[in-house]
Enzyme design. Structure first.
Site, PDB file in Angstrom:
ATOM      1  N   LYS B  80       0.856  -1.174   0.000  1.00 30.89           N
ATOM      2  CA  LYS B  80       0.000   0.000   0.000  1.00 30.89           C
ATOM      3  C   LYS B  80       0.901   1.236   0.000  1.00 30.89           C
ATOM      4  O   LYS B  80       1.928   1.270   0.705  1.00 30.89           O
ATOM      5  CB  LYS B  80      -0.878  -0.026   1.243  1.00 30.89           C
ATOM      6  CG  LYS B  80      -1.951   1.041   1.324  1.00 30.89           C
ATOM      7  CD  LYS B  80      -2.789   0.836   2.587  1.00 30.89           C
ATOM      8  CE  LYS B  80      -3.952   1.804   2.701  1.00 30.89           C
ATOM      9  NZ  LYS B  80      -4.787   1.536   3.889  1.00 30.89           N
ATOM     10  N   SER B 155      -9.558   1.374   2.803  1.00 30.24           N
ATOM     11  CA  SER B 155      -8.703   2.127   1.918  1.00 30.24           C
ATOM     12  C   SER B 155      -7.627   1.298   1.219  1.00 30.24           C
ATOM     13  O   SER B 155      -7.057   1.763   0.231  1.00 30.24           O
ATOM     14  CB  SER B 155      -8.012   3.235   2.712  1.00 30.24           C
ATOM     15  OG  SER B 155      -7.183   2.678   3.714  1.00 30.24           O
ATOM     16  N   SER B 179      -9.715  -0.875   7.053  1.00 25.38           N
ATOM     17  CA  SER B 179      -9.135  -0.656   5.726  1.00 25.38           C
ATOM     18  C   SER B 179      -8.385  -1.834   5.122  1.00 25.38           C
ATOM     19  O   SER B 179      -8.002  -1.779   3.946  1.00 25.38           O
ATOM     20  CB  SER B 179      -8.203   0.562   5.757  1.00 25.38           C
ATOM     21  OG  SER B 179      -8.955   1.747   5.672  1.00 25.38           O
TER      22      SER B 179
END
Lengths: 480, 492, 105
Positions: B80, B155, B179
């Site tokens: 990420k 996310s 997330s």
């Protein structure tokens, strides 16, 4: 009306740890710009702080030295405000749960000692440094600023006093006393000119004899003890004039302008004061148990105030006790000299008088000069025993400072030992008396004043080595 | 033969050790897959061709010299883009960090490198991890490999999409309010949030420091274990890192659930949950009961307030965490006459609307006069939530619920209504508030062919128990469906 | 959870201009209005936390209780200045350069 100043002082002290408060970057003055920086102290995304354990101990030592209690648990918070030399745009500081709470410091002005309360001592981190470019470095007129983050994250300790201080002179003495304590603890170099010790003062006035506080003004930007005193004297006068004229004092921050000798109001915005403190989630609480506190407490050396009290008990006058207790090296030499048999007040007079003057001339600190307790005891002993005149003793001392040996050696080498041997003095005295019949006559008629003149003649004839007391005795014998 | 890009970590690790293929082969397969899927899915913000190639060659030569660095050696990994990578652009999907090249690696990244992992690329996210759909990215949304008209969740949507699509064998994300777990659920993979403090946050660009936790997104529970073994464990650079030994995550993987007490949290099941999702979850709970677990219905009254407390605590922390993006030391700078003007325009231009919204929320919640009613009260509510969890774990060994109230929703569906987006995380937020571990396991598809996630929560450091139950759920569900857009040609 | 939409709401009134200035966000009037409305909706729901009695409850700042995480006072390697300054939007020699600073903190 007579007004009484009410003054509280906040002092920031940079701690002389090896590394910064929350990262391993070196702490030090004068490194090339932006070299002592890492992800943590530069506030790079993703970096996290870790508390320097020694900084906690240093702050604890100061708290204990200031008679504070040490909180069982203390907490770091984030103090939020934007400033370009503060990398994270929040400062990690202690807020509602500081490390040290509620102490005091005894402060001497003249011969009076007053106890000034300490509200708290807490830990925080320093900011970087901005250099304002253009228009003589003044912030208001600068075209832009350059930032060096070397100082960002240096451990800072803030000492907050109670509003117990009642004069500019006392404020100065308070800071001097605090500085002495910090130096004695060895936790900071406390250099005012380099900014490793900085102070702000909160000043208000109230009619003498009343309790409620007036409106306070924060005075900043004093960078010496002298400027602190001047700034406060000026601010006290300014506020008094306002109050006299029936005006009110505005609550504000004022900058001391050293060159102009005045304080100036600073523009500030209302929201600049909303720091939005909240507990720093990247750090965990500091917990101090009794054992840890005691371990730090036991390592604390005698502080200036304690030394001063002890010296007073030893019979020193307050001025000498104050001067000698303020400096570790002077204290050590003094105590060694007394231990070696020196008379305390005499030794103290030497230290605060001739020794201080000599060292200042030669720009040598006491610790690295050849003067030690034994030398001082020996020197004052020789004077007391009549083996050295006061003026010869000064020469001897200079010789000792110059590294010529111990006082006896110097006195011999420089031929300064007083002649108190009667057999050696009698021929000189007889010669002088024979050459000053008029004075001898006066003395015989009871005019004692001339004896000083005669002694002086003998001293000159002996090259200054004659012991004046012995000379006086012989002259009196001869004349009577 | 299976495409190497579809292997599990565990399977690939075995193949590498057996010499069936090399890390370079594996990397090529993943490149091929990414070339097929990226135009459609936009899982990645950047792919590090050179770095990945070097790492793969390095992993292979280590294998040749019989050096075993662990199960991720030679495995292509997606990170990420809020995980700091030295010299590799790290943007947090924000304009404010466009082009930012960090001068250091975060701890999890260092451990991956030391473990011989092949860092393939940086994945898309909601800007600064704020969002539940990966639509709040300054570089465009990611899409769900099961249906590109739908969001992958967020996310960590980029990492979830990449793992589901085969453009990485394992992904890492961060979980502040769900997330990792929510996008894993929406993409049909396994996503786990470890106990707070188990994985170092050093080098994770902070959103909400007391809630953030790095964790893996994988295709199987066993892979989740393998990934956590590499990145987890004490790190002195993170003061909130758990200083003890890590538990043996593998201990119960094969043990089944007989004799365990499984708590069904009434507040997180039933009302407000999509009926198809709830039906899948209920079937799974029944399966656990059949496998010998006892099912306990229980209530955690204060978690009704978890979402509210979360939307005070997370924005408050984020408002301070994001203050450092000011145009002085790195990232975007807009012009300004004064430094204040420069900072204010830089920040207003550099941050997207959701980030700005949360900074404003947090700034307000901390400001003078409101602190105690908002932030202070939220922290006290957090204490009550923790106490409720502790009480629940007296009655049950693990707690279960749906991971997300719905399956993947359409792009644009919730962007106009922040509150409806926030509700995506209602089942996942409680574990962030308590700091406890939780995992999402795919259990099947709904009528629209979209994956459903099942959440298993455990007490702090209860990962072994959590993995044990998750493994049983996985076995029973037998979820083997492949994302339709994982292998099909690009749809434009 | 459906009651997030049904519960009694507490109206919240935000001085959004002040908040934006505190947060260093230069927003237009339109933007400020929009953000104010959105924040008020979220805060009205968030304010539900006030309904929960919390007398005598200590707040939680850290989910995992830990104290005394200290570092030894040892100097470690710093970053290379060039690598650091290479990321600076504007620099002057070895310094970061910023526009003039109006008021001092």
């Amino acid at each position: 009306m007579t007004y009484e100043p009410v003054i509280g002082i906040e002092t920031h002290v940079e701690l002389t740890t090896e590394s910064k408060m929350f990262c391993g970057c070196a702490v030090g003055f004068g490194a090339p710009p932006n070299t002592n920086v890492c992800p943590v102290c530069l506030g790079l995304p993703g970096a996290l702080p870790v508390v320097n354990g020694r900084a906690v101990e240093f702050a604890m030592a100061i708290g204990l030295a200031l008679n504070c209690s040490i909180a069982h648990q203390s907490v770091f918070s984030r103090k939020n405000y934007f400033y370009p030399d503060m990398p994270k745009n929040y400062q990690i500081s202690q807020y509602d749960e500081p490390l040290c709470i509620g102490g005091y410091l005894d402060v001497q002005t003249g011969s009076e000692t007053r106890r000034i309360g300490i509200t708290r001592v807490h830990m925080e981190e320093d900011t970087g440094k901005s250099i304002h470019v253009g228009e003589g470095g003044r912030i208001s007129a600068a075209s832009h600023s350059l930032i060096d983050f070397n100082r960002a994250g240096v451990p800072l300790m803030e000492v907050v006093s109670e509003p117990d201080i009642r004069s500019a002179e006392e404020a100065r003495a308070f800071v001097a006393e605090l500085r002495g304590a910090v130096l004695r603890l060895g936790v900071s170099d406390a250099k005012l000119e380099e900014g490793s010790m900085r102070f702000d003062a909160n000043v208000s006035l109230r009619p003498k004899g009343t309790e409620p506080f007036g409106t306070k003004v924060e005075v900043k930007n004093m960078n010496s003890l002298r400027s602190l005193q001047r700034a406060l004297e000026h601010e006290i006068d300014r506020q008094a004039a306002l109050l006299e004229a029936g005006d009110s004092v505005l609550q504000e921050t004022r900058h001391w302008d050293e060159a102009a000798g005045t304080t100036l109001g600073m523009r500030s915005k209302e929201e600049a004061f909303d720091y939005r403190y909240f507990p720093e989630p990247d750090l965990v609480p500091v917990e101090v148990d009794d054992a840890w506190r005691d371990r730090v407490g036991e390592a604390i050396p005698e502080l200036p105030a304690q030394a001063r009290a002890r010296y007073l008990e030893m019979g020193l006058d307050p001025t000498a006790a104050g001067l000698i207790s303020r400096d570790v090296a002077f204290g050590a030499v003094f105590e060694d000299a007394v231990a070696a048999g020196g008379v305390s007040q005499t030794v103290a007079n030497w230290l605060t008088g001739e020794v201080t003057a000599l060292l200042r001339r030669s720009e040598t600190p006491l610790a690295s000069s050849p003067i030690d307790g034994a030398a001082l005891a020996e020197l004052s002993g020789m004077v007391d025993a009549g083996r050295l005149s006061a003026s010869a003793a000064k020469d001897v001392l200079a010789g000792v400072v110059a590294g010529e040996g111990n006082p006896a050696e110097v006195a011999r080498a420089r031929d300064l030992v007083q002649v108190s041997d009667i057999a050696a003095l009698e021929p000189i005295i007889d010669e002088v008396l024979a050459g000053n019949e008029e004075a001898v006559g006066k003395l015989r008629r009871g005019d004692d004043k001339v004896i000083g003149f005669l002694i002086g003649q003998v001293m000159r004839a002996s090259g200054g080595k004659a012991d004046p007391a012995v000379v006086r005795g012989i002259i009196k014998d001869r004349v009577s | 033969m299976t495409d190497l890009a579809d292997l599990t970590v565990t399977g690939a690790a075995a193949g590498l050790r057996a010499g069936e293929f090399s890390s370079v082969d594996l990397l090529e397969a993943v490149h091929r897959r990414a070339a097929m899927t990226e135009a459609n899915l936009h899982a990645y913000l950047s792919i590090d061709r050179d770095g990945a190639a070097r790492a793969a060659v390095g992993a292979d030569s280590a294998f040749k010299s019989n050096t075993d660095l662990g199960l991720l050696q030679g495995i292509p990994v997606a990170l990420k883009d809020n995980m700091v990578t030295r010299g590799l652009e790290t943007t947090c999907s924000s304009k404010i960090l466009a082009g930012y090249l960090p001068p250091y690696d975060g701890t999890a990244v260092s451990r991956l490198r030391e473990g011989g992992a092949v860092i393939f690329g940086k994945t898309n996210l909601d800007e600064f991890a704020m969002g539940s759909s990966t639509e709040n990215s300054a570089y465009g949304p990611s899409r769900n490999p099961w249906d590109p008209e739908r969001v992958p969740g967020g996310s960590s949507g980029g990492s979830a999409a990449a793992v589901a699509a085969g453009s990485a064998l394992v992904g890492f994300g961060s979980d502040t309010g769900g997330s990792i777990r929510q996008p894993a659920a929406l993409c049909g993979i396994v996503g786990m949030k470890p106990t707070y403090g188990l994985v170092s946050r050093y080098g994770l660009i902070a959103f909400a420091s007391s809630l953030d936790q790095i964790g893996p997104l994988t295709r199987t529970v066993e892979d989740s274990v393998a990934a956590l073994e590499v990145v987890g464990g004490y790190d002195p650079a993170d003061s909130t890192s758990y200083p003890g030994d890590v538990p043996d995550y593998r201990a119960g993987l094969e043990s089944g659930v007989a004799g365990l007490r499984v708590g069904v949290v009434s507040e997180l099941n039933g009302e407000g949950i999509d009926p198809e999702v709830q039906a899948g979850v209920d079937q799974c709970i029944a399966g656990l009961e059949q496998a010998g677990a006892s099912i306990v219905e229980l209530s955690l009254p204060s978690i009704e307030y978890a979402l509210s407390a979360y939307y005070l605590i997370a924005p408050a922390e984020c408002s301070a965490n994001l203050a450092r993006f000011d145009g002085v030391r790195y990232g975007l700078r807009r012009r300004g006459e004064t430094v204040e003007e420069m900072m204010s325009t830089t920040r207003a231009d550099g941050f997207g609307p959701e980030v700005i919204r949360r900074i404003l929320l947090g700034t307000y919640a901390l400001s003078a006069g409101y602190y105690d009613a908002f932030y202070g009260q939220a922290q006290r509510v957090r204490t009550l939530i923790i106490q409720d969890f502790q009480a629940a774990y007296e009655q049950a060994d693990v707690l279960v619920s749906p991971t997300s109230p719905t399956t993947a929703f359409q792009l644009g569906d919730r962007t106009q209504d922040p509150l409806s987006m926030y509700l995506s995380d209602v089942c996942t937020i409680p574990s962030n508030m308590s700091g406890d571990p939780a995992i999402s396991v795919p259990i099947g598809l709904d009528g629209a062919g979209l994956p459903i996630g099942f959440q298993v929560m455990a007490p702090a450091l209860g990962e072994p128990l959590m993995f044990r139950v998750a493994a049983e759920v996985e076995r029973q569900a037998g979820f083997e469906a492949r994302a339709t857009h994982a292998t099909s040609e690009v749809v434009t | 959870m459906a009651y997030y939409y049904h519960c009694r709401l507490m109206p919240v009134d935000i001085d959004i201009g002040k908040v934006a200035r505190l947060a260093r966000l230069a927003l237009s009037e339109d933007e400020l209005n929009r953000y104010r409305q959105q924040c008020e909706v979220v805060l009205e729901h968030a304010a539900r936390v006030q309904a929960l009695p919390t007398d005598g409850v200590t707040g939680t700042s850290h989910p995992l209780p830990r104290t005394n995480a200290f570092r030894d006072d040892i100097v470690t390697e710093c970053l290379d200045r060039e690598e650091v300054l290479a990321q600076a939007p504007e620099r002057d020699g070895d310094y970061f350069l910023v526009p003039r600073i109006l008021d001092e903190q």
